[in-house]
Design a protein around this motif. Sequence first.
Motif, PDB file in Angstrom:
ATOM      1  N   ALA A 118       7.411 -22.331   6.862  1.00 11.20           N
ATOM      2  CA  ALA A 118       7.738 -21.345   5.831  1.00 11.20           C
ATOM      3  C   ALA A 118       7.942 -22.004   4.473  1.00 11.20           C
ATOM      4  N   VAL A 119       8.596 -23.161   4.454  1.00 12.21           N
ATOM      5  CA  VAL A 119       8.799 -23.868   3.193  1.00 12.21           C
ATOM      6  C   VAL A 119       7.461 -24.321   2.613  1.00 12.21           C
ATOM      7  N   ASP A 120       6.590 -24.832   3.478  1.00 12.47           N
ATOM      8  CA  ASP A 120       5.268 -25.266   3.019  1.00 12.47           C
ATOM      9  C   ASP A 120       4.449 -24.093   2.490  1.00 12.47           C
ATOM     10  N   LYS A 121       4.506 -22.983   3.195  1.00 16.38           N
ATOM     11  CA  LYS A 121       3.688 -21.817   2.827  1.00 16.38           C
ATOM     12  C   LYS A 121       4.203 -21.126   1.576  1.00 16.38           C
ATOM     13  N   ASN A 122       5.511 -20.960   1.483  1.00 21.16           N
ATOM     14  CA  ASN A 122       6.089 -20.145   0.410  1.00 21.16           C
ATOM     15  C   ASN A 122       6.721 -20.957  -0.715  1.00 21.16           C
ATOM     16  N   ASP A 123       6.744 -22.290  -0.539  1.00 17.89           N
ATOM     17  CA  ASP A 123       7.310 -23.184  -1.544  1.00 17.89           C
ATOM     18  C   ASP A 123       8.708 -22.721  -1.953  1.00 17.89           C
TER      19      ASP A 123
ATOM     20  N   GLU B  65      14.926 -32.890   7.816  1.00 16.31           N
ATOM     21  CA  GLU B  65      14.346 -34.222   7.613  1.00 16.31           C
ATOM     22  C   GLU B  65      12.863 -34.119   7.268  1.00 16.31           C
ATOM     23  N   TRP B  66      12.148 -33.245   7.969  1.00 15.57           N
ATOM     24  CA  TRP B  66      10.727 -33.034   7.677  1.00 15.57           C
ATOM     25  C   TRP B  66      10.540 -32.416   6.295  1.00 15.57           C
ATOM     26  N   ILE B  67      11.392 -31.431   5.966  1.00 14.46           N
ATOM     27  CA  ILE B  67      11.275 -30.762   4.677  1.00 14.46           C
ATOM     28  C   ILE B  67      11.526 -31.738   3.535  1.00 14.46           C
ATOM     29  N   ARG B  68      12.503 -32.623   3.698  1.00 14.59           N
ATOM     30  CA  ARG B  68      12.820 -33.602   2.664  1.00 14.59           C
ATOM     31  C   ARG B  68      11.627 -34.510   2.344  1.00 14.59           C
ATOM     32  N   LYS B  69      10.811 -34.822   3.353  1.00 17.63           N
ATOM     33  CA  LYS B  69       9.683 -35.726   3.149  1.00 17.63           C
ATOM     34  C   LYS B  69       8.647 -35.135   2.193  1.00 17.63           C
ATOM     35  N   SER B  70       8.380 -33.849   2.355  1.00 16.49           N
ATOM     36  CA  SER B  70       7.341 -33.216   1.534  1.00 16.49           C
ATOM     37  C   SER B  70       7.900 -32.435   0.352  1.00 16.49           C
ATOM     38  N   HIS B  71       9.190 -32.111   0.405  1.00 17.99           N
ATOM     39  CA  HIS B  71       9.829 -31.353  -0.682  1.00 17.99           C
ATOM     40  C   HIS B  71      11.164 -32.029  -1.034  1.00 17.99           C
TER      41      HIS B  71
ATOM     42  N   ASP C  33      12.965 -32.329  -3.591  1.00 20.41           N
ATOM     43  CA  ASP C  33      13.916 -31.657  -4.480  1.00 20.41           C
ATOM     44  C   ASP C  33      14.462 -30.358  -3.897  1.00 20.41           C
ATOM     45  N   CYS C  34      14.081 -30.043  -2.680  1.00 15.68           N
ATOM     46  CA  CYS C  34      14.550 -28.809  -2.057  1.00 15.68           C
ATOM     47  C   CYS C  34      16.083 -28.841  -1.940  1.00 15.68           C
ATOM     48  N   VAL C  35      16.730 -27.758  -2.317  1.00 17.29           N
ATOM     49  CA  VAL C  35      18.188 -27.649  -2.199  1.00 17.29           C
ATOM     50  C   VAL C  35      18.508 -27.092  -0.812  1.00 17.29           C
ATOM     51  N   ILE C  36      19.178 -27.895   0.002  1.00 23.20           N
ATOM     52  CA  ILE C  36      19.460 -27.505   1.383  1.00 23.20           C
ATOM     53  C   ILE C  36      20.943 -27.191   1.546  1.00 23.20           C
ATOM     54  N   ILE C  37      21.209 -26.034   2.124  1.00 19.17           N
ATOM     55  CA  ILE C  37      22.563 -25.595   2.444  1.00 19.17           C
ATOM     56  C   ILE C  37      22.634 -25.446   3.952  1.00 19.17           C
ATOM     57  N   PHE C  38      23.500 -26.215   4.596  1.00 19.70           N
ATOM     58  CA  PHE C  38      23.602 -26.152   6.053  1.00 19.70           C
ATOM     59  C   PHE C  38      24.646 -25.136   6.496  1.00 19.70           C
ATOM     60  N   LEU C  39      24.304 -24.409   7.544  1.00 19.56           N
ATOM     61  CA  LEU C  39      25.255 -23.539   8.240  1.00 19.56           C
ATOM     62  C   LEU C  39      25.668 -24.244   9.521  1.00 19.56           C
ATOM     63  N   THR C  40      26.947 -24.247   9.794  1.00 22.19           N
ATOM     64  CA  THR C  40      27.381 -24.964  10.986  1.00 22.19           C
ATOM     65  C   THR C  40      28.689 -24.384  11.518  1.00 22.19           C
TER      66      THR C  40
ATOM     67  N   MET D  10      20.897 -22.359  -7.405  1.00 23.29           N
ATOM     68  CA  MET D  10      19.975 -21.856  -8.421  1.00 23.29           C
ATOM     69  C   MET D  10      20.039 -22.706  -9.678  1.00 23.29           C
ATOM     70  N   ARG D  11      21.239 -23.157 -10.048  1.00 26.57           N
ATOM     71  CA  ARG D  11      21.373 -24.021 -11.217  1.00 26.57           C
ATOM     72  C   ARG D  11      20.625 -25.328 -11.001  1.00 26.57           C
ATOM     73  N   GLN D  12      20.735 -25.885  -9.803  1.00 25.93           N
ATOM     74  CA  GLN D  12      20.038 -27.140  -9.518  1.00 25.93           C
ATOM     75  C   GLN D  12      18.521 -26.956  -9.536  1.00 25.93           C
ATOM     76  N   VAL D  13      18.047 -25.810  -9.060  1.00 28.10           N
ATOM     77  CA  VAL D  13      16.612 -25.526  -9.122  1.00 28.10           C
ATOM     78  C   VAL D  13      16.152 -25.467 -10.572  1.00 28.10           C
ATOM     79  N   ASP D  14      16.953 -24.821 -11.415  1.00 23.32           N
ATOM     80  CA  ASP D  14      16.604 -24.736 -12.838  1.00 23.32           C
ATOM     81  C   ASP D  14      16.579 -26.119 -13.481  1.00 23.32           C
ATOM     82  N   LEU D  15      17.568 -26.946 -13.158  1.00 22.68           N
ATOM     83  CA  LEU D  15      17.610 -28.295 -13.711  1.00 22.68           C
ATOM     84  C   LEU D  15      16.416 -29.115 -13.260  1.00 22.68           C
ATOM     85  N   CYS D  16      16.049 -28.942 -11.997  1.00 23.70           N
ATOM     86  CA  CYS D  16      14.893 -29.670 -11.464  1.00 23.70           C
ATOM     87  C   CYS D  16      13.628 -29.263 -12.206  1.00 23.70           C
ATOM     88  N   GLY D  17      13.508 -27.969 -12.518  1.00 26.20           N
ATOM     89  CA  GLY D  17      12.348 -27.478 -13.252  1.00 26.20           C
ATOM     90  C   GLY D  17      12.280 -28.049 -14.651  1.00 26.20           C
TER      91      GLY D  17
END
Length: 259
Positions: free
Chosen positions: A43-48, A68-74, A76-83, A120-127
Amino acid sequence: MYRVLIADDEEIERLSFSRKLKKYFGESCEVFHAENGMQAILAVDKNDTPIVIMDIGMPGMNGVEAAEWIRKSHPDCVIIFLTAYDDFSYAKRAVSLHALEYLLKPCDDEELIPVMEEAMRQVDLCGEGIRSTDAGTDRDAEDDPGQEPENGYSRVAAAIRAYVRENYSRDISMQDAARAMNYSEVYFCRLFKQCFDQNFTAYLTHLRVKEAKKLLEDPRANIKDVSRSVGYSDSKYFSKIFKRITGQLPSEYRDGLPS
């Protein structure tokens, strides 16, 4: 528009998070769903999707493995873990992935929304090409103490509170606070929740707004100066946060104070 992926093997959880995001962010937030780690990667690959809310304890490929896989190709992706509390020993590998936050289930709106705003702020900064990278040395969760000594939580809470008060005017993160306390990110998240009954991002946001109110008591206060003084370089972002919490823009709050 911010594209967000919610990855959780329980449909009711995905729908609950989706409703919360739509309630607070409306059309500015496009939500995608995945029910396991492999679907999340695809989904991350398809929808960026630059923001991923990822359950750790999913069957098959779990959330940490997928991240771990997502980090390799993306990277700058902002990851929030649920646990859940039971996941923490299992989540040691998550430390190296530099998650924005670890949200403990069940997660209410007061915890989710500040974290999403920061994402969202981090995404904007990355952009804009100015997103900072985490420059600390990773600490393995196995370095965490097995348990706090008697009255340990009160002492730890006081130390954390002092650190945040001394540094809230800077652009600090959960990782910064964890390093300062000499804890791994995962353990610090659990400890912070036990001490303050909310996550780090929510606590920091409310403290900043509280301090901003004090500064706004000065009728001559410039909103941009107040914003910078409480740790927000972007005054528009600060105003949005302030209004969500108080119901008023900073200028409206200041103008409504008694002379």
